[in-house]
Design a protein around this motif. Structure first.
Motif, short mmCIF file in Angstrom:
data_model
loop_
_atom_site.label_atom_id
_atom_site.label_comp_id
_atom_site.label_asym_id
_atom_site.label_seq_id
_atom_site.Cartn_x
_atom_site.Cartn_y
_atom_site.Cartn_z
N ASP A 192 -21.70 -52.77 32.33
CA ASP A 192 -21.87 -54.22 32.11
C ASP A 192 -22.91 -54.49 31.03
OD1 ASP A 192 -19.95 -55.24 33.86
OD2 ASP A 192 -21.35 -55.29 35.56
N GLU A 193 -24.00 -53.75 31.05
CA GLU A 193 -25.03 -53.91 30.03
C GLU A 193 -24.48 -53.55 28.65
OE1 GLU A 193 -29.18 -52.60 30.87
OE2 GLU A 193 -28.34 -52.01 32.81
N LEU A 194 -23.71 -52.47 28.58
CA LEU A 194 -23.11 -52.07 27.31
C LEU A 194 -22.15 -53.13 26.79
CD1 LEU A 194 -22.47 -48.26 27.94
CD2 LEU A 194 -24.15 -49.28 26.38
N ILE A 195 -21.38 -53.71 27.68
CA ILE A 195 -20.45 -54.78 27.29
C ILE A 195 -21.23 -55.97 26.74
CG2 ILE A 195 -18.85 -56.51 28.22
CD1 ILE A 195 -17.78 -54.24 30.07
N ASP A 196 -22.31 -56.33 27.41
CA ASP A 196 -23.13 -57.45 26.96
C ASP A 196 -23.71 -57.18 25.56
OD1 ASP A 196 -24.59 -59.94 27.32
OD2 ASP A 196 -26.37 -58.67 27.52
N ILE A 197 -24.20 -55.98 25.34
CA ILE A 197 -24.77 -55.63 24.04
C ILE A 197 -23.68 -55.62 22.96
CG2 ILE A 197 -25.87 -53.78 22.71
CD1 ILE A 197 -27.46 -53.10 25.25
N LEU A 205 -21.19 -58.15 18.23
CA LEU A 205 -20.08 -58.88 17.61
C LEU A 205 -20.56 -60.22 17.05
CD1 LEU A 205 -16.96 -58.37 19.91
CD2 LEU A 205 -17.08 -58.01 17.46
N ASP A 206 -21.39 -60.91 17.81
CA ASP A 206 -21.95 -62.17 17.32
C ASP A 206 -22.79 -61.94 16.06
OD1 ASP A 206 -20.74 -63.49 19.44
OD2 ASP A 206 -22.57 -63.56 20.66
N PHE A 207 -23.58 -60.88 16.07
CA PHE A 207 -24.39 -60.55 14.90
C PHE A 207 -23.51 -60.23 13.70
CE2 PHE A 207 -28.86 -59.20 16.54
CZ PHE A 207 -28.94 -60.36 17.28
N ALA A 208 -22.43 -59.52 13.93
CA ALA A 208 -21.52 -59.16 12.84
C ALA A 208 -20.91 -60.42 12.22
CB ALA A 208 -20.42 -58.22 13.34
N GLU A 209 -20.57 -61.38 13.05
CA GLU A 209 -20.01 -62.63 12.53
C GLU A 209 -21.07 -63.40 11.75
OE1 GLU A 209 -17.45 -65.50 11.45
OE2 GLU A 209 -16.96 -63.56 12.34
N LEU A 210 -22.30 -63.44 12.29
CA LEU A 210 -23.40 -64.09 11.57
C LEU A 210 -23.66 -63.41 10.23
CD1 LEU A 210 -26.12 -64.86 14.27
CD2 LEU A 210 -25.05 -66.48 12.71
N LYS A 211 -23.59 -62.09 10.24
CA LYS A 211 -23.79 -61.33 9.01
C LYS A 211 -22.74 -61.71 7.96
CE LYS A 211 -24.89 -57.01 10.43
NZ LYS A 211 -24.86 -55.56 10.35
N ASP A 270 -32.85 -63.35 2.88
CA ASP A 270 -33.95 -63.39 3.87
C ASP A 270 -33.41 -63.45 5.29
OD1 ASP A 270 -35.86 -63.24 1.89
OD2 ASP A 270 -36.07 -65.42 1.73
N GLU A 271 -32.38 -64.28 5.48
CA GLU A 271 -31.78 -64.36 6.81
C GLU A 271 -31.11 -63.04 7.19
OE1 GLU A 271 -29.32 -67.77 7.67
OE2 GLU A 271 -30.58 -69.04 6.42
N LEU A 272 -30.51 -62.39 6.21
CA LEU A 272 -29.87 -61.10 6.46
C LEU A 272 -30.90 -60.06 6.90
CD1 LEU A 272 -27.27 -59.39 6.38
CD2 LEU A 272 -27.81 -58.87 4.00
N ASN A 273 -32.05 -60.05 6.24
CA ASN A 273 -33.11 -59.10 6.62
C ASN A 273 -33.56 -59.32 8.05
OD1 ASN A 273 -33.14 -57.77 4.15
ND2 ASN A 273 -34.70 -59.12 3.30
N GLY A 274 -33.76 -60.57 8.43
CA GLY A 274 -34.18 -60.87 9.80
C GLY A 274 -33.12 -60.47 10.81
N LEU A 275 -31.87 -60.74 10.48
CA LEU A 275 -30.77 -60.39 11.37
C LEU A 275 -30.64 -58.88 11.54
CD1 LEU A 275 -28.44 -61.61 13.03
CD2 LEU A 275 -27.01 -61.33 11.01
N VAL A 276 -30.83 -58.15 10.46
CA VAL A 276 -30.75 -56.69 10.53
C VAL A 276 -31.86 -56.12 11.41
CG1 VAL A 276 -31.00 -54.57 9.14
CG2 VAL A 276 -29.49 -56.41 8.36
N LYS A 277 -33.04 -56.72 11.35
CA LYS A 277 -34.15 -56.26 12.21
C LYS A 277 -33.81 -56.49 13.69
CE LYS A 277 -37.78 -56.89 8.80
NZ LYS A 277 -38.92 -57.69 8.38
N GLU A 302 -30.84 -56.79 14.93
CA GLU A 302 -29.73 -55.90 15.25
C GLU A 302 -30.22 -54.48 15.52
OE1 GLU A 302 -25.29 -55.42 13.48
OE2 GLU A 302 -26.93 -55.05 12.08
N ALA A 303 -31.21 -54.04 14.77
CA ALA A 303 -31.77 -52.70 14.98
C ALA A 303 -32.39 -52.58 16.37
CB ALA A 303 -32.81 -52.38 13.90
N LYS A 304 -33.07 -53.62 16.83
CA LYS A 304 -33.64 -53.62 18.19
C LYS A 304 -32.52 -53.51 19.23
CE LYS A 304 -37.57 -56.54 16.96
NZ LYS A 304 -38.15 -57.89 17.12
N LEU A 305 -31.45 -54.25 18.99
CA LEU A 305 -30.32 -54.24 19.91
C LEU A 305 -29.65 -52.87 19.94
CD1 LEU A 305 -29.01 -56.31 21.77
CD2 LEU A 305 -27.46 -56.89 19.92
N VAL A 306 -29.55 -52.23 18.80
CA VAL A 306 -28.94 -50.90 18.72
C VAL A 306 -29.80 -49.87 19.44
CG1 VAL A 306 -28.31 -49.03 17.12
CG2 VAL A 306 -27.58 -51.37 16.65
#
Length: 161
Positions: free
Chosen positions: A10-15, A20-26, A36-43, A45-49
């Motif tokens: 369930d946790e993996l599905i949530d992540i 997926l939401d991050f990929a769409e935002l990207k 600048d927004e891309l840099n923040g999003l990548v950071k 995303e890295a925490k999420l990964v």
């Protein structure tokens, strides 16, 4: 142990949904060229990964423990053989959901990769346009005419600096 495994799934599905939401935002950010927004999003995303990797390693440990108890079965075979129908259906649904999410994420990442390549090509083209030497002869010029000085051949920026 199965309930712990189900909660990890369930946790993996949530992540995966968050990724997926991050990929769409990207995709939107890449199209709009908001670096600048891309840099923040990548950071973020890295925490999420990192979190995903931690949970995935925990899931792998649980599956390997199950594998020790049933060494002759794959995980899918193990799930098929469960007598608890509710848990069996839940695990099958979770596995299927994870597979679907991974396929969607791969597709979105391919689109984003293509957008990044296009953006980098555009930037390289613009750099080339700004730094390349000017064309001397747009029309016919007699070879007998005196040559212009070397400084007129430079582009907007001196690339030799």
């Amino acid at each position: 142990m199965l309930t712990t495994l189900a909660s990890k799934l369930d946790e993996l599905i949530d992540i995966q949904k968050q990724l997926l939401d991050f990929a769409e935002l990207k995709r939107v950010i890449l199209i709009e060229r908001k670096v600048d927004e891309l840099n923040g999003l990548v950071k973020e995303e890295a925490k999420l990964v990192k979190r995903l990797n931690r949970i995935e390693s925990e899931r792998e440990k649980l599956v390997s423990e199950l594998g020790k108890e049933y060494p002759h079965l794959s995980f899918s075979q193990f799930v098929e053989g469960l007598s608890d129908e509710i848990m069996k259906k839940k695990l099958q649904t979770q596995i299927r959901t994870l597979q679907e999410l991974l396929l969607k994420l791969q597709a979105k990442n391919k689109i984003n990769e293509r957008l990044l390549i296009d953006s980098m090509s555009f930037v390289q083209h613009m750099i080339d346009q700004v730094t390349k030497t000017k064309q001397q002869n747009f029309n016919y010029q007699s070879p007998m005419d005196p040559q212009k000085s070397q400084t007129s051949n430079r582009g907007f920026f001196d690339t030799k600096a």
